[in-house]
Structures are given as structure tokens and as C-alpha cells.
Design an enzyme around this catalytic site. Structure first.
Site, mmCIF file in Angstrom:
data_model
loop_
_atom_site.group_PDB
_atom_site.id
_atom_site.type_symbol
_atom_site.label_atom_id
_atom_site.label_comp_id
_atom_site.label_asym_id
_atom_site.label_seq_id
_atom_site.Cartn_x
_atom_site.Cartn_y
_atom_site.Cartn_z
ATOM 1 N N TYR A 122 22.811 40.479 56.087
ATOM 2 C CA TYR A 122 21.423 40.786 55.440
ATOM 3 C C TYR A 122 21.457 39.482 54.420
ATOM 4 C CZ TYR A 122 17.173 43.230 53.937
ATOM 5 O OH TYR A 122 15.949 43.604 53.837
ATOM 6 N N TYR A 172 11.664 37.288 57.640
ATOM 7 C CA TYR A 172 12.125 38.628 57.063
ATOM 8 C C TYR A 172 11.483 39.718 57.797
ATOM 9 C CZ TYR A 172 12.699 41.519 52.854
ATOM 10 O OH TYR A 172 13.073 42.526 51.790
#
Lengths: 219, 140
Positions: A122, A172
């Protein structure tokens, strides 16, 4: 880290930044947001979606696409943080949530960091990849930066990271796009981005925060 | 700095009111856990160390050391447009529990900012209810 994610995105037809290259000079010229983070240290803003279908292996056998298998999944934080997302109670800011959950995750999967062929870490910020490289056991504390600077996270190298371009350069979609990419890689469907010998991979959510989650998937 | 508009300022709650009263009085007051004695920040219902709810607000030393910092270049709101770039520090207090506090760093040249630099808190009044923390190098 940022330039390698961008290079991966340049191989990805889905990527928001797919058509734009980034050199180190481009990176260094990007404006400061909050030093030490420049614009290119921060992930994209995106409107998008992706989905994964989860079922049992029995049903999966009859479905159209080759199944990928979940070895282990976990969510974790440290005891002091008491479930909070952000907090001063996190005592050592050089550590992330993986400090408290990686060992159990690997144990549940029956593998170690040396068995992971690729990782979707991430990357809300470049920093979150660096700390996760360390706390998931791919390198020692303090070595995450050099690991990236030496290019060891590029496709074709020792531990390809964010082969889709990540949150930094694909989009995102809060880490689910990393799971999506990992499935494609394990199926051998990643085209120009394909990691050879992609058999076992890690995908995470979290890293700049004291809590997070991760899955280990295999062919 | 130019006083912030009221809408951007913290709003005291029953839990945090003693902290903000301390700031107005020029005193750093934190919760001390009645069971384990650890101080904590930000104000919370339960002790992060042992989980006990019972606590006593006490004044602590205004001194600490820089743990980390960032330099804000992009104003988070137009109200800070004249302030950027400014430095926000995370400061560790040397009291049981080693609590971390944040605040704007003032009167410190950029080249002198360093981990473990001793700093001292002061309070900048914004309105009748709120004074915000500032930290400055502690040279004495």
C-alpha cells in the site's frame, strides 16, 4: 520508489499515469507538500472501482477464470493504539502495523518473506512502502530506503513491488487494485508487467498508519 | 500567527476541557493514569498502557525533546497561506509514559532542527477558549 512505480504504470493500460514518464529529475522538481514529501511522494486522487470475487475452491474450479488461492489474511494493530487509526499512542513511529501482524500472517500461510515473489504494498505515500518492506521482513529496519534506491523493487529484480504502478501511479483504489493486480500476476495475465515465476504474493492495505491488513495469495 | 477563524479552532469537549483550561493558564496539563501512572496525549478515555479509565489531570514540565518533524509547504487551508512554510514538531515529554505532543515550532532556524533537540512549550491564545501549543528551542 516513485520513479519505479511510474515505470511499472507505464506498462499498465489501466494506469492513470500510464502515458506519463517520471525521471528522477522530474521527481526532484515536483513541489513540496510537507517536507520530506513532494507531490510525487503522495498517491493519486482517483474516481474508480474494482472488484474481486471470493468463493470456495470447489466452486472456483467451474468458473471461467483460473482461480488464485488465499493462503492467509489478517488485520492488525498494536496494543497501545486501541483500534484507533492514527495516534500518538503508537510508540515508535519507525514501525508500522506489520510489526504486530506479519509474523502471524506468515505462520498462518506457512511461508516466510523469502517465499514471496512479488508484493503489492500500500503506497499512499512512498514512505509506507519503505516501512512495510522492513516490517514484513524483506529487509532490516533502516534498509527500506536503500532497497528501493538500489532498484530491487523493479519488475525483473529481486522483489517486484507495485507492478501495476501502485496507488502512486495506477490509481488510488485503496489497495484493492493491488489485490486485483496480484491476482492477474498469479494467473500469468499481466502482459508486459508479468513477473516471471509469480507463484506467491503479498498485498497490503495500510502502512502509513498504525493499523492495516494483508493477504498472501498463491497460484 | 494571525488568529485562526473560530471555525478552524479545536472545540473543547468534557474529556478535553481540562487540557484546554491548562493551555489558557499557560500550563501543560495531561491525564495521569491512576493505575499505572503513565501520562498520555491526546486526551483519551482509557490509558493506552493499561486500559484503566480512572485518571487525574496534572501539570507537567513544559520541556521535551523533538522526536520528529515535517515542514508544511502547502497550506492546508487558506488561513495558513501566510504561514507556509512552517514546521510542525512531534515532541516527546520525559515523564512516565513518554507521551508525544505536536505543535508548531517557532524561532528555530531550519538548520538547527534535529532529533532530541530540547524544546519548551508556550501557548498562543486564539480566543477566550483556546490557546494553541507552540514549541521553541529550550536554551536554558
Amino acid at each position: 520508489m516513485a520513479t519505479i512505480c511510474r515505470a511499472h504504470a507505464n506498462l499498465n493500460p489501466r494506469a492513470q499515469m500510464g502515458a506519463r514518464t517520471m525521471s528522477m529529475d522530474d521527481y526532484l522538481a515536483s513541489p513540496w507538500i510537507a517536507d520530506p514529501f513532494r507531490v510525487f511522494d503522495c498517491c493519486l486522487m482517483s474516481d474508480g472501482a474494482c472488484a474481486v470475487l471470493v468463493t470456495d475452491a470447489e466452486r472456483a474450479r467451474d468458473l471461467r477464470h483460473r482461480p488464485v488461492y488465499l493462503m492467509a489474511g489478517g488485520i492488525g494493530t498494536g496494543p497501545a493504539n486501541r483500534g484507533g487509526m492514527w495516534g500518538n499512542f503508537w510508540h515508535d513511529h519507525t514501525e508500522c502495523y506489520a510489526r504486530y501482524m506479519a509474523e502471524r500472517l506468515y505462520a498462518d500461510a506457512g511461508v516466510g518473506p523469502e517465499d514471496i515473489n512479488l508484493a503489492q504494498l500500500y503506497d499512499c505515500f512512498t514512505y509506507s512502502v519503505i516501512v512495510q518492506l522492513e516490517d514484513f521482513g524483506f529487509c532490516a529496519k533502516g534498509e527500506g530506503g536503500p532497497f528501493c534506491a538500489e532498484g530491487r523493487i523493479a519488475i525483473g529484480r529481486e522483489l517486484p513491488v507495485n507492478t501495476n504502478g501502485g496507488l502512486l501511479s495506477e490509481a488510488y483504489i485503496h489497495g484493492l487494485n493491488g489485490v486485483f493486480e496480484l491476482v492477474e500476476q498469479l494467473r500469468g495475465d499481466a502482459g508486459a508487467r508479468q513477473v516471471k515465476n509469480a507463484e506467491i504474493g503479498l498485498a497490503t492495505a495500510g502502512g502509513a498508519s498504525p493499523n492495516g491488513s494483508a493477504v498472501i495469495l498463491r497460484q | 500567527m494571525t488568529p485562526l477563524p473560530d471555525g478552524l479552532l479545536p472545540r473543547p469537549t468534557p474529556l478535553t476541557q481540562p487540557f484546554w483550561e491548562g493551555c489558557l493558564a499557560g500550563e501543560l496539563r495531561l491525564q495521569s493514569c491512576d493505575s499505572c501512572g503513565h501520562y498520555r496525549f491526546f486526551p483519551s478515555e482509557a490509558c493506552p498502557h493499561c486500559g484503566t479509565a480512572e485518571h487525574t489531570w496534572r501539570a507537567v514540565s513544559p520541556r521535551g525533546r523533538i522526536y520528529s518533524w515535517i515542514v508544511i509547504h502547502r497550506a492546508p487551508d487558506p488561513a495558513w497561506a501566510d504561514e507556509v512554510p512552517y514546521t510542525v514538531v512531534v515532541v516527546r515529554l520525559e515523564v512516565p509514559g513518554d507521551p508525544l505532543l505536536t505543535g508548531v515550532l517557532v524561532d528555530c532556524p531550519a538548520e538547527e532542527i534535529a532529533a532530541d533537540l530540547p524544546v519548551r512549550v508556550e501557548f498562543e491564545r486564539m480566543n477566550e477558549a483556546i490557546a494553541l501549543l507552540r514549541w521553541r528551542p529550550d536554551v536554558g
